[in-house]
Motif scaffolding. Structure first.
Motif, mmCIF file in Angstrom:
data_model
loop_
_atom_site.group_PDB
_atom_site.id
_atom_site.type_symbol
_atom_site.label_atom_id
_atom_site.label_comp_id
_atom_site.label_asym_id
_atom_site.label_seq_id
_atom_site.Cartn_x
_atom_site.Cartn_y
_atom_site.Cartn_z
ATOM 1 N N GLU A 121 -9.135 59.154 -54.109
ATOM 2 C CA GLU A 121 -9.808 60.288 -54.374
ATOM 3 C C GLU A 121 -11.325 60.042 -54.095
ATOM 4 O O GLU A 121 -11.896 59.090 -54.237
ATOM 5 N N ASP A 122 -11.959 61.329 -53.737
ATOM 6 C CA ASP A 122 -13.374 61.203 -53.543
ATOM 7 C C ASP A 122 -13.664 60.215 -52.423
ATOM 8 O O ASP A 122 -14.577 59.604 -52.258
ATOM 9 N N GLU A 123 -12.603 60.103 -51.208
ATOM 10 C CA GLU A 123 -13.018 59.143 -50.393
ATOM 11 C C GLU A 123 -13.942 59.553 -49.297
ATOM 12 O O GLU A 123 -14.532 58.807 -48.576
ATOM 13 N N LEU A 124 -14.198 60.852 -49.033
ATOM 14 C CA LEU A 124 -15.155 61.449 -48.093
ATOM 15 C C LEU A 124 -16.712 60.605 -48.506
ATOM 16 O O LEU A 124 -17.357 60.181 -47.582
ATOM 17 N N THR A 125 -16.959 60.832 -49.632
ATOM 18 C CA THR A 125 -18.376 60.224 -49.939
ATOM 19 C C THR A 125 -18.361 58.753 -49.946
ATOM 20 O O THR A 125 -19.424 57.983 -49.471
ATOM 21 N N ALA A 126 -17.397 58.171 -50.146
ATOM 22 C CA ALA A 126 -17.133 57.025 -50.091
ATOM 23 C C ALA A 126 -17.237 56.267 -48.615
ATOM 24 O O ALA A 126 -18.001 55.254 -48.548
ATOM 25 N N TYR A 127 -16.504 56.885 -47.875
ATOM 26 C CA TYR A 127 -16.908 56.577 -46.316
ATOM 27 C C TYR A 127 -18.318 56.748 -46.013
ATOM 28 O O TYR A 127 -18.669 55.854 -45.136
ATOM 29 N N ILE A 128 -18.867 57.864 -46.148
ATOM 30 C CA ILE A 128 -20.279 58.343 -45.979
ATOM 31 C C ILE A 128 -21.198 56.960 -46.287
ATOM 32 O O ILE A 128 -22.065 56.645 -45.626
ATOM 33 N N GLU A 129 -20.999 56.584 -47.684
ATOM 34 C CA GLU A 129 -21.788 55.796 -48.302
ATOM 35 C C GLU A 129 -21.858 54.337 -47.517
ATOM 36 O O GLU A 129 -22.587 53.534 -47.061
ATOM 37 N N LEU A 130 -20.438 54.011 -47.097
ATOM 38 C CA LEU A 130 -20.181 52.726 -46.453
ATOM 39 C C LEU A 130 -20.696 52.760 -45.071
ATOM 40 O O LEU A 130 -21.273 51.872 -44.566
ATOM 41 N N ALA A 131 -20.521 53.983 -44.373
ATOM 42 C CA ALA A 131 -20.982 54.098 -43.016
ATOM 43 C C ALA A 131 -22.394 53.851 -43.080
ATOM 44 O O ALA A 131 -23.211 53.278 -42.003
ATOM 45 N N ILE A 132 -23.436 54.436 -43.908
ATOM 46 C CA ILE A 132 -24.796 54.296 -43.755
ATOM 47 C C ILE A 132 -25.030 52.846 -44.313
ATOM 48 O O ILE A 132 -25.909 52.139 -43.720
ATOM 49 N N GLU A 133 -24.371 52.160 -45.272
ATOM 50 C CA GLU A 133 -24.870 50.982 -45.814
ATOM 51 C C GLU A 133 -24.593 49.748 -44.782
ATOM 52 O O GLU A 133 -25.436 48.940 -44.322
ATOM 53 N N SER A 134 -23.403 50.022 -43.818
ATOM 54 C CA SER A 134 -22.896 48.987 -42.799
ATOM 55 C C SER A 134 -23.271 49.433 -41.481
ATOM 56 O O SER A 134 -22.739 48.729 -40.547
ATOM 57 N N ASP A 135 -24.226 50.554 -41.200
ATOM 58 C CA ASP A 135 -24.587 51.130 -40.012
ATOM 59 C C ASP A 135 -23.338 51.327 -39.161
ATOM 60 O O ASP A 135 -23.400 50.627 -37.977
ATOM 61 N N ILE A 136 -22.435 52.030 -39.347
ATOM 62 C CA ILE A 136 -21.240 52.461 -38.442
ATOM 63 C C ILE A 136 -21.507 53.903 -38.132
ATOM 64 O O ILE A 136 -21.773 54.470 -39.497
ATOM 65 N N ARG A 137 -21.208 54.753 -37.419
ATOM 66 C CA ARG A 137 -21.359 56.200 -37.212
ATOM 67 C C ARG A 137 -20.188 56.754 -36.362
ATOM 68 O O ARG A 137 -20.108 58.114 -36.674
ATOM 69 N N ALA A 138 -19.250 55.990 -35.991
ATOM 70 C CA ALA A 138 -18.081 56.652 -35.374
ATOM 71 C C ALA A 138 -17.088 57.436 -36.178
ATOM 72 O O ALA A 138 -16.542 58.217 -35.784
ATOM 73 N N VAL A 139 -17.194 56.901 -37.363
ATOM 74 C CA VAL A 139 -16.380 57.809 -38.566
ATOM 75 C C VAL A 139 -16.841 59.043 -38.846
ATOM 76 O O VAL A 139 -15.957 59.689 -39.459
ATOM 77 N N LEU A 140 -18.053 58.938 -38.820
ATOM 78 C CA LEU A 140 -18.843 60.170 -39.620
ATOM 79 C C LEU A 140 -18.172 61.770 -38.942
ATOM 80 O O LEU A 140 -18.190 62.574 -39.875
ATOM 81 N N PRO A 141 -18.287 61.896 -37.915
ATOM 82 C CA PRO A 141 -17.920 63.405 -37.312
ATOM 83 C C PRO A 141 -16.409 63.755 -37.932
ATOM 84 O O PRO A 141 -16.515 64.872 -38.337
ATOM 85 N N ALA A 142 -15.617 62.657 -37.714
ATOM 86 C CA ALA A 142 -14.333 63.188 -38.693
ATOM 87 C C ALA A 142 -14.290 63.365 -40.087
ATOM 88 O O ALA A 142 -13.725 64.300 -40.691
ATOM 89 N N VAL A 143 -15.283 62.623 -40.829
ATOM 90 C CA VAL A 143 -15.479 62.559 -42.203
ATOM 91 C C VAL A 143 -16.034 64.135 -42.422
ATOM 92 O O VAL A 143 -15.635 64.832 -43.455
ATOM 93 N N TYR A 144 -17.066 64.497 -41.628
ATOM 94 C CA TYR A 144 -17.734 65.612 -41.756
ATOM 95 C C TYR A 144 -17.043 66.773 -41.644
ATOM 96 O O TYR A 144 -17.053 67.973 -42.173
ATOM 97 N N TYR A 145 -15.997 66.566 -40.522
ATOM 98 C CA TYR A 145 -15.114 67.675 -40.208
ATOM 99 C C TYR A 145 -14.297 67.898 -41.348
ATOM 100 O O TYR A 145 -13.960 69.213 -41.793
#
Length: 333
Positions: free
Chosen positions: A160-184
């Motif tokens: 549940e609510d994994e989209l925002t969890a992925y965004i937070e983790l991507a920002i905190e850990s400086d990864i960007r590759a997963v963000l387009p699919a998350v935003y999609y």
């Protein structure tokens, strides 16, 4: 003084501790005690140094022959107090000590993956960090083929609510590759609902604003870009090589234009249905077998074109740059 008296005196001179040994990671022959909040983990400095550059540099510093009063020890081991959660540190250390706990290519729950990524980034453990990124990319991949197969191929189960969890983790850990699919994925949800969730992101206010803006602008670009290539088969000049019914198929398409285009422009439901069911569109329109295949191919090709542009919609580098930036190769799609 008897031996019993001496032992009693030595025990009373041991400084009190404000932590409890971990029940998961505590090696009696360990050389260092890591303390997170009130939980302590006794581990081996050499093993930490072999996996983490930060600990390698730390333990390489010359140590005084006799610890001074400012050096905290426990049973002769150096004590290091870390600003990490005990749960994160447990997952990270177990991943170091137990290969079966966090294996490449094997399903792992998000809290474990997130902990390894956070601490792998913080303490510069490149192998563990990359393993975590690889797993996350199976849930939110770089290729359209992997996206379509993710229901059975993802190695981080949904929650549940994994989209925002992925965004937070991507920002905190400086990864960007997963963000387009998350935003999609987020773009396919009601905008007011997801904006409410974005406002709960545990990031700096300025970063939260940047994420909200990138998402809203990117969502708008995506929804504007999708209909034209998806509904190209409704255009009068759309080629239908091998059509078996000639004017019958043409009449059906002309009828469909009058029937579905108003719906597509007002609610976007039809073009989304086409994206989700490319192999059913031609049949639903009453087209011949050849035209059904042509329409399905056209919709699929349109999806691919939009997917290639996806990162740019949200202000991110192209797929190849993201892939290289975060260490992902084609084998990780």
């Amino acid at each position: 003084m008897s031996a019993d008296d001496l032992g009693s005196k030595q025990k009373t001179n041991v400084p009190p501790t404000d932590f409890a040994p971990s029940t998961d990671v505590w090696y009696s022959d360990g050389s260092v005690v890591l303390v997170a909040e009130k939980t302590a983990f006794r581990v081996h400095g050499t093993i930490l140094a072999a996996h983490c550059e930060v600990f390698k540099d730390m333990f390489a510093m010359p140590q005084p022959a006799v610890p001074d009063a400012s050096t905290e020890t426990y049973e002769g081991c150096q004590v290091l107090r870390l600003q990490d959660s005990p749960t994160d540190l447990k997952h990270f250390l177990k991943s170091i000590y137990d290969f079966s706990y966090f294996r490449p290519g094997v399903t792992a729950k998000f809290p474990v993956v997130a902990a390894v990524l956070r601490l792998g980034t913080k303490y510069d453990a490149p192998a563990l960090r990359q393993r975590a990124i690889d797993l996350l990319a199976t849930a939110y991949p770089l290729s359209l083929e992997a996206w379509d197969a993710r229901a059975t191929k993802r190695l981080v189960p949904p929650f549940e609510d994994e989209l925002t969890a992925y965004i937070e983790l991507a920002i905190e850990s400086d990864i960007r590759a997963v963000l387009p699919a998350v935003y999609y994925a987020a773009s396919k949800t009601p905008l007011p609902d997801f904006l409410d969730k974005l406002h709960t992101l545990r990031v700096a206010p300025s970063v939260q604003w940047d994420v909200c803006r990138a998402f809203v602008v990117g969502r708008e670009r995506l929804l504007q870009a999708e209909p034209a290539p998806t509904l190209a088969f409704l255009q009068s000049e759309f080629p239908r090589p091998g059509c078996q019914n000639g004017s019958t198929c043409t009449n059906q398409l002309n009828l469909s234009v009058r029937r579905v285009l108003p719906q597509a422009s007002s609610s976007e439901l039809y073009h989304q249905w086409c994206l989700d069911n490319p192999d059913k569109v031609g049949s639903a329109l009453g087209l011949c077998t050849a035209c059904q295949a042509t329409v399905a191919t056209s919709i699929t090709d349109g999806r691919k074109k939009v997917w290639e542009q996806l990162p740019g919609f949200f202000g991110l580098p192209d797929w190849a740059t993201l892939e290289a930036r975060d260490g992902l190769g084609s084998s990780h799609d």
